[in-house]
Design a protein around this motif. Structure first.
Motif, mmCIF file in Angstrom:
data_model
loop_
_atom_site.group_PDB
_atom_site.id
_atom_site.type_symbol
_atom_site.label_atom_id
_atom_site.label_comp_id
_atom_site.label_asym_id
_atom_site.label_seq_id
_atom_site.Cartn_x
_atom_site.Cartn_y
_atom_site.Cartn_z
ATOM 1 N N UNK A 66 3.021 0.245 16.984
ATOM 2 C CA UNK A 66 4.968 0.155 16.453
ATOM 3 C C UNK A 66 4.328 0.485 14.825
ATOM 4 N N UNK A 67 3.016 0.695 14.329
ATOM 5 C CA UNK A 67 3.016 0.982 13.852
ATOM 6 C C UNK A 67 2.945 -0.109 12.975
ATOM 7 N N UNK A 68 3.299 0.151 10.609
ATOM 8 C CA UNK A 68 3.784 -1.747 9.620
ATOM 9 C C UNK A 68 5.070 -1.694 9.272
ATOM 10 N N UNK A 69 5.842 -2.087 8.840
ATOM 11 C CA UNK A 69 6.830 -2.042 9.354
ATOM 12 C C UNK A 69 7.144 -1.791 7.159
ATOM 13 N N UNK A 70 8.194 -1.159 6.903
ATOM 14 C CA UNK A 70 7.888 -0.778 5.714
ATOM 15 C C UNK A 70 7.897 -2.224 4.463
ATOM 16 N N UNK A 71 8.415 -3.165 4.715
ATOM 17 C CA UNK A 71 8.230 -3.837 3.830
ATOM 18 C C UNK A 71 6.797 -4.067 3.710
ATOM 19 N N UNK A 72 6.196 -4.132 4.300
ATOM 20 C CA UNK A 72 4.498 -4.579 4.133
ATOM 21 C C UNK A 72 3.807 -3.513 3.716
ATOM 22 N N UNK A 73 3.782 -2.354 3.754
ATOM 23 C CA UNK A 73 3.155 -1.139 3.267
ATOM 24 C C UNK A 73 2.406 -0.631 1.887
ATOM 25 N N UNK A 74 3.829 -2.585 0.973
ATOM 26 C CA UNK A 74 3.102 -2.762 -0.172
ATOM 27 C C UNK A 74 1.630 -3.591 -0.491
ATOM 28 N N UNK A 75 1.797 -4.730 1.030
ATOM 29 C CA UNK A 75 0.224 -5.338 1.185
ATOM 30 C C UNK A 75 -0.577 -5.745 1.496
ATOM 31 N N UNK A 76 -0.605 -4.224 2.655
ATOM 32 C CA UNK A 76 -1.371 -4.565 3.784
ATOM 33 C C UNK A 76 -3.127 -4.129 2.512
ATOM 34 N N UNK A 77 -2.659 -3.180 1.466
ATOM 35 C CA UNK A 77 -4.211 -3.559 1.430
ATOM 36 C C UNK A 77 -4.752 -4.216 0.273
ATOM 37 N N UNK A 78 -3.513 -5.464 0.109
ATOM 38 C CA UNK A 78 -4.193 -6.541 -0.748
ATOM 39 C C UNK A 78 -5.077 -7.794 0.281
ATOM 40 N N UNK A 79 -5.979 -7.793 -0.680
ATOM 41 C CA UNK A 79 -6.447 -9.195 -0.137
ATOM 42 C C UNK A 79 -5.136 -10.322 0.635
ATOM 43 N N UNK A 80 -6.733 -11.404 2.146
ATOM 44 C CA UNK A 80 -5.719 -11.945 2.452
ATOM 45 C C UNK A 80 -4.461 -11.387 2.623
ATOM 46 N N UNK A 81 -4.246 -10.424 3.325
ATOM 47 C CA UNK A 81 -3.016 -10.115 3.260
ATOM 48 C C UNK A 81 -3.012 -9.966 5.157
ATOM 49 N N UNK A 82 -2.488 -10.374 6.056
ATOM 50 C CA UNK A 82 -2.257 -10.559 7.359
ATOM 51 C C UNK A 82 -0.964 -9.840 8.273
ATOM 52 N N UNK A 83 -0.726 -8.833 8.406
ATOM 53 C CA UNK A 83 0.716 -8.723 8.895
ATOM 54 C C UNK A 83 1.498 -9.438 9.595
#
Lengths: 95, 893
Positions: B826-843
């Motif tokens: 189902x892909x990644x939610x729009x709101x999380x696009x900016x975060x996925x490459x950040x450290x400690x981010x788990x979506x």
């Protein structure tokens, strides 16, 4: 503006403008007339001084007459020629 | 002897009469009476100073020498007069609006009030007019001598010179008396004007009387006279067309440019409406004055002895016939022509000399301020009086040096061509906005030099000022520079030759100079005011009232205008402002009026400068205005810069807000992660502690249980190590201390390794395009494989499709290798696009045990390898795009 009057005024100012054109063209007309005697020299024997003299004085009188006629129509003063009247008809020098 | 004495007596009476008339007219004008002084008729008659002694005596001589050619001298002005509507009217309007005092003032005002131009015009005018004044003196003394001759035979040259000197002195006195009575600005001299109008009538009547006498007295009416003309040596109409047109042109030009003509036509003009009458009346005057010239010439040639000077036929024919009364009238006519010309020319030139040469020098010498010392009024008047005397006496000196031998007409024509050099600058300035000071200077100087060289200097004859060799072979043997055959124009009449070259080169220099140069602000302003004078009539720069010192102004004005006049003016202005005493408020109206009054005395430019000085504005207002305009432009630019800056700041603020949001999110995530990581750490630690305690404390454990517990401890510590390894790895990558182990290899091999390394869970179906994978890369294989492993592992972990599929699609794009990893989840939610490459981010809610460092590590690795990794939105499932630079060798052929 009452319509009847404005028509009259328009005709008058129209005439004045055309007379302004005539005043501009008058010296040109005069120049041409005064150059014409130069053409008479090539003819056999040439013209006489008296003939040319009479012609030139005739033209002279004609030009003066036309100038008088034309200038009678022209309105001198700041408002002449332009739509909006400008101030100062006669500013005397200080005295 | 009786006649001579009578002549002297009549002359003196006539002169006294002229003085009285001038005096009466001046007085009448002063007292406000004498509206008739301002009638169009007087104006027309005053224009007749065009007809000098050159006309009165010279025209007959001219006609006797070259037939009808003399008419050109009067036809040119006729054409100008009947064309008054577009030329003279504008000239007069500008003259009145700009308070012009002379032709030099006119030209200098047009070109930014340049005094240099005024000086040049003044010099040319003086050089061109001096011979002309000499001519007038000569004609008076010759006519006097003609009388004396008939009385008692030959007259010696000394007596002729004496006559000229007396006449010159008399003229100086008259001119100073009536020409410098008041220092008034626009220079209207009612006394002088009325005197020359009277003289105009006298000379016309005299010439007509002689004409009538010749036609009806010496001949039997018109027909007989015409017959005598036909029989004379001027019977044939033989005029060279070039001379006919050239002389007409030059006389028309001179009519506009002669300083004395400008004086009566523009400066002394009371009312523009007078031009209307003059437009036809003056041509009539000219016609009448030239009407009898040919008859007089023809009859004179027939009657007079051969060798007689035809210039004096007008006088000698009546004398010969014993008509002494007519002869005296004729003498008075010639006298009038000569004197009126000299008087007006002297006034015009003295105004120019004093306003443009003497006053600027004096002002500079006294420090440039009007309030320092000395009486400006006295200085200006003195300068003008001295100039008058100087100019008239210069004419006398010229006359006595030249010996008075040359034919009158020749000098007149030379002067005409000289002043005609003003024409391009004058007319160009009137009708062409683009005319500049540089162009006017270039044109005037060129025309002046050509005139000097081609006509003025040669007019003295070979060997006098120019050596004979220059006439024959040109200067330094340059044949194309011969004064009468410039540029090889041989065989032309010398006057036509000079007219053609001087006006042609003058106009060319004027136009080229104007086109190539750039006018100053003042020039542009004046140019607009001149060319568009009919649109905005009087707008001479107005004064904004400032902290002008009324008292200083009064002191200055008293010096220029005279104490009584200045006090009256100031008191009047004060009264109008509702104040008592002599000091009005320095309002703009007051300053404007004061400037107008002063400019009559010292010229517009000087008056402006003086007032500026006192009210504390040394520079002329245009420059100020321009400076203000510049400042405004700067402010506008500055504000637009500010606008740009504030836009930029808004952009930055937006970015900051975004960053802040990100940071807040990150900080939240970090908190989450910390609790996660502590949980992650605590879980294995707890089990490690628990099982190690069991191993320590429980002595009766079977080897099987022991084995089981220690392997749990081992697994848990490995999990801890992995977590710590990841963290360490990331910090190394971020700090840039990583060393890359670069080598060449196939993309397919690396993908194979990655797929093999993650093949624990068989649930994910991986689709590959092996044909596209045949690309060689020079990079760190292990690191790249780590990225691939991470991406495949992520798909494995997060793909929520019932039949998870991962497509690995490499291709070349713009010289770079692009590898897309797309799953069918189902892909990644729009709101999380900016975060996925950040450290400690788990979506989202995590069912898996990642520490959220994988993608962050991938991003760092790709940055080190010179590529990028990004999330590609808008695909069916989650798609990650890896972009890598590729070396030139693409395939493994």
């Amino acid at each position: 503006m009452k319509p009847a009057k404005s028509v009259f005024l328009e005709r008058r100012s129209y005439r004045r403008r055309r007379m302004g054109d005539a005043a501009v063209l008058l010296p040109l007309f005069g120049t041409v007339l005064l150059l014409i005697p130069l053409l008479w020299q090539s003819a056999e024997g040439g013209a006489r001084t008296t003939d040319v003299m009479l012609y030139i004085f005739g033209v002279w009188a004609l030009l003066a007459g036309l100038a008088r006629l034309v200038s009678g129509y022209l309105e001198v003063g700041p408002a002449a020629g332009t739509e909006e009247g400008v101030v100062e008809p006669s500013h005397e020098g200080p005295g | 002897m009786a006649t001579l004495n009578l002549l002297i007596a009549v002359s003196i009476v006539y002169v006294v009469f002229l003085f009285c008339v001038a005096f009466a007219a001046d007085r009448a004008a002063r007292q406000g009476r004498g509206a008739w002084l301002r009638s169009p008729l007087i104006y027309t008659l005053s224009l007749s100073i065009y007809c000098t002694a050159w006309t009165f005596y010279g025209a007959v001589g001219f006609a006797a020498r070259s037939g009808l050619e003399y008419l050109t001298i009067y036809l040119g002005p006729t054409l100008v007069m009947i064309g008054w509507w577009w030329s003279l009217r504008k000239l007069v309007r500008i003259g009145r609006a700009q308070r012009i005092t002379s032709i030099a003032d006119m030209i200098s005002s047009r070109y930014g009030k340049s005094n240099l131009l005024a000086v040049i015009v003044t010099l040319i005018a003086v050089i061109g007019t001096t011979p002309y004044i000499a001519l007038q003196l000569q004609s008076v003394s010759l006519s006097f001598a003609a009388f004396a001759e008939t009385e008692r035979g030959l007259v010696d040259a000394g007596a002729v010179q004496d006559t000229a000197l007396y006449v010159a002195l008399g003229l100086v006195v008259f001119t100073i008396l009536f020409g410098t009575r008041n220092l008034d600005a626009n220079e209207r001299h009612h006394g002088v004007v009325i005197a020359i109008a009277l003289e105009a009538i006298v000379k016309l009547l005299a010439l007509l009387a002689v004409g009538v006498f010749v036609v009806w007295g010496l001949s039997d009416g018109i027909v007989h006279t015409l017959e005598r003309i036909d029989a004379s040596q001027i019977a044939d109409w033989e005029v060279s067309p070039s001379r006919w047109t050239g002389l007409t042109l030059v006389s028309a030009a001179a009519f506009l440019c002669l300083p004395r003509m400008f004086q009566v036509m523009v400066v002394e003009n009371e009312d523009e409406g007078h031009l209307r009458t003059a437009s036809w009346a003056f041509p009539v005057y000219l016609m009448l004055i030239s009407l009898f010239v040919v008859p007089i010439a023809a009859v004179g040639l027939e009657v007079m002895p051969t060798g007689a000077n035809p210039d004096l036929f007008v006088l000698k024919l009546p004398l010969l016939a014993g008509q002494e009364g007519l002869a005296i009238l004729s003498f008075l006519g010639g006298f009038s022509s000569a004197t009126s010309m000299v008087v007006v020319a002297a006034i015009a030139l003295s105004t120019m000399v004093s306003n443009h040469i003497v006053m600027p020098i004096w002002l500079r010498a006294t420090g440039g301020t009007a309030t320092i010392s000395g009486d400006v009024r006295q200085v200006a008047l003195l300068a003008r009086r001295l100039s008058i005397a100087g100019i008239v006496l210069l004419g006398y000196v010229y006359f006595s040096l030249s010996g008075g031998g040359t034919a009158l007409a020749a000098i007149g024509l030379v002067a005409f061509v000289g002043v005609s050099q003003f024409l391009p600058a004058l007319m160009g300035g009137l009708f062409w906005r683009g005319a500049t000071r540089t162009g006017a200077l270039a044109g005037l100087c060129t025309g002046f030099v050509v005139w000097l060289y081609c006509l003025f200097l040669p007019s003295f004859g070979p060997g006098v000022l120019l050596p004979q060799s220059v006439f024959d072979a040109g200067p330094l043997g340059l044949g194309w520079l011969r004064p009468y055959a410039l540029f090889g124009a041989e065989g032309m009449d010398s006057v036509v030759h000079a007219v053609m070259w001087s006006l042609l080169l003058n106009t060319a220099a004027f136009i080229i100079g104007s086109i190539l140069s750039f006018p100053s602000p003042m020039e542009r302003l004046q140019g607009a005011q001149f060319v568009n004078v009919f649109e905005h009539s009087r707008t001479a720069g107005s004064w904004s009232g400032g902290m002008a010192q009324s008292e200083d102004l009064l002191i200055m004005s008293q010096r220029i205008m005279g104490a009584r006049e200045a006090q009256a003016l100031f008191a009047d202005m004060a009264r109008r402002q509702g104040l008592s005493g002599y000091l009005p408020e320095p309002s703009p109206e007051f300053l404007e009026r004061l400037e107008r009054e002063l400019s009559g005395s010292v010229g517009a430019a000087t008056a402006h400068a003086m007032i500026s000085q006192i009210i504390g504005r040394a520079a002329v207002s245009v420059e100020d205005l321009l400076a203000v305009a510049d400042e405004t432009a700067q402010i506008m630019e500055y504000s637009s810069q500010l606008e740009a800056k504030s836009e930029e700041q808004a952009r930055t603020a937006r970015q900051l807000r975004e960053a802040n949001k990100l940071l807040t999110q990150l900080s939240l995530q970090k908190d989450e992660f910390l609790s996660q990581v502590s949980h992650e750490l605590r879980t294995p630690m707890t089990s490690i502690r628990a099982f190690s305690e069991i191993l320590r404390d429980t002595s009766e454990l079977g080897p099987e249980a022991q084995q089981k517990y220690s392997s749990i401890i081992h697994d848990e510590s490995r999990r801890l190590t992995r977590l710590l390894d990841d963290l360490l790895d990331l910090s190394v990558l971020e700090s840039g201390k990583v060393t890359l182990n670069t080598q060449s290899g196939r993309l397919g091999d690396m993908l194979d390794r990655a797929v093999a390394a993650t093949s624990g869970d068989p649930g994910l179906h991986i689709i590959r395009e092996t044909a596209q994978e045949d690309v060689w890369l020079t990079t760190d294989h292990d690191r790249l494989a780590q990225v691939f492993i991470n991406l495949i592992a992520n798909a494995r972990k997060y793909c929520d499709a019932p039949e998870p599929r991962l497509t690995i699609q490499p291709r070349m794009q713009d010289g770079r290798l692009v590898v897309d990893f797309s799953d069918n989840g189902s892909g990644i939610a729009m709101a999380d696009h900016g975060l996925i490459f950040e450290k400690f981010s788990r979506i989202g809610e995590t069912k898996t045990s990642g520490a959220g460092l994988g993608l962050a590590i991938c991003r760092e690795i790709m940055a080190r390898l010179g590529g990028t990794i990004s999330y590609l939105p808008g695909q069916k499932g989650a798609t990650f795009r890896v972009v890598l630079p590729v070396e030139t060798r693409l395939a493994a052929q």
